[in-house]
Design an enzyme around this catalytic site. Structure first.
Site, PDB file in Angstrom:
ATOM      1  N   ASP A 110      -3.939  -4.182   1.486  1.00 59.77           N
ATOM      2  CA  ASP A 110      -5.295  -4.613   1.856  1.00 59.77           C
ATOM      3  C   ASP A 110      -6.333  -3.914   0.974  1.00 59.77           C
ATOM      4  O   ASP A 110      -7.523  -4.190   1.076  1.00 59.77           O
ATOM      5  CB  ASP A 110      -5.564  -4.411   3.351  1.00 59.77           C
ATOM      6  CG  ASP A 110      -5.522  -2.958   3.773  1.00 59.77           C
ATOM      7  OD1 ASP A 110      -5.182  -2.091   2.944  1.00 59.77           O
ATOM      8  OD2 ASP A 110      -5.824  -2.678   4.962  1.00 59.77           O
ATOM      9  N   GLU A 150      -0.330   9.282   2.506  1.00 64.12           N
ATOM     10  CA  GLU A 150      -1.478   9.236   1.591  1.00 64.12           C
ATOM     11  C   GLU A 150      -2.368  10.476   1.716  1.00 64.12           C
ATOM     12  O   GLU A 150      -2.754  10.873   2.829  1.00 64.12           O
ATOM     13  CB  GLU A 150      -2.300   7.967   1.873  1.00 64.12           C
ATOM     14  CG  GLU A 150      -3.513   7.830   0.954  1.00 64.12           C
ATOM     15  CD  GLU A 150      -4.132   6.447   0.903  1.00 64.12           C
ATOM     16  OE1 GLU A 150      -3.586   5.507   1.519  1.00 64.12           O
ATOM     17  OE2 GLU A 150      -5.178   6.312   0.238  1.00 64.12           O
TER      18      GLU A 150
END
Ligand code: KIV
Length: 283
Positions: free
Chosen positions: A47, A185
């Site tokens: 996304d 992340e």
């Protein structure tokens, strides 16, 4: 020779075999083809397309329809790598039923192999239900861009011991829920190693240091196509933006000067057809 299709079993096995996984993003057919030809293991239709393709400030506005549209394009070029479709914000956060329906749509309408969703302990029941429905799930913890504002922005996570412990707990909870791999992340490198050592499934890092089971980068960042904001963890392997800019400027100059198109870029017509035509239109 055509690359054999990468399966989730291949991804899981890579960790046991000590083979680092290579993952990149792609959002359209040409990049799907290039990722395939380059022989990467996993392609993510992320996304992040909201930012690097659509010019949005973040990923929150990305919809199921955007995702399906881009996944369809990528899979036409991507035969070998495992293709992951990102579940957009609020496509799985509202209920377990919505999560199963929307994960199913990404596979059935988009054509990806598996889905990815963001969240740790709190999303373990959702992940469990989607996996039980027969849809493989990749987890995403640490910095979760869809909820970046709740995390205080696009910042490194797991700074102190308590926050770092929470990320290890998240990894274990989503492993128990059934993810086949985890994206980690923006965490300190030593925490990346501790997370990878805490679970059996592969941990694929993006800004999580070298001691994880593989790496993922946003392709547009890595090739210097999108340089509005380049996170610290990105390495630019090339810078294609200035090359493209030079080409567009050169084209514009030649069009304005009448140098393009030249004879080599123009279609010919027989002299006979041309003189007949001129007679017909009185020229
Ligand atoms: O959307 C995306 O590209 C991602 C990567 C940052 C892993 O989730």
């Amino acid at each position: 020779m055509e690359q054999q299709k990468v399966t989730i079993q291949d991804v899981i096995k890579a960790k046991a075999e000590g083979r680092k996984l290579v993952m990149v993003t792609a959002y359209d057919y040409p990049f799907g083809l290039m990722a395939d030809e380059a022989g990467v293991d996993i392609v993510l239709v992320g996304d992040s397309l909201g930012m690097v393709v659509m010019g949005l400030e973040g990923t929150v506005e990305v919809t199921m329809e955007h995702m399906i549209h881009h996944i369809k394009a990528v899979i036409r070029g991507c035969r070998g790598p495992l293709v992951v479709g990102d579940m957009p914000f609020m496509s799985y956060n509202t209920s377990i039923r919505d999560a199963i329906i929307n994960a199913g749509r990404l596979l059935k309408e988009g054509g990806c192999d598996v889905v990815k969703l963001e969240g740790g302990v709190d999303f373990a029941p959702t992940i469990h239900a989607v996996v039980k429905a027969g849809i493989p799930v990749q987890g995403h913890i640490g910095l979760t861009p869809q909820t970046a504002s709740a995390l205080g922005g696009f910042k490194m996570q797991g700074r102190d011991a308590a926050a770092a412990k929470k990320i290890i707990d998240d990894a274990k909870a989503i492993e128990d829920a059934g993810v086949f791999s985890i994206i980690l992340e923006a965490v300190p490198a030593p925490l990346g190693k501790l997370v990878a050592d805490s679970v059996h499934v592969p941990v694929i890092g993006i800004g999580a240091g070298p001691d994880v089971d593989g790496q993922v980068l946003v392709t547009h960042d890595m090739i210097g196509l999108f340089d509005k904001f380049v996170p610290k963890f990105v390495k630019q392997y090339t810078r294609v933006r200035p090359i493209i800019m030079d080409a567009i400027k050169a084209y514009g100059k030649e069009v304005r000067e009448g140098a393009f198109p030249g004879p080599e870029n123009s279609f010919k017509m027989s002299g006979e057809a041309l003189s007949q035509l001129k007679q017909m239109i009185g020229k």
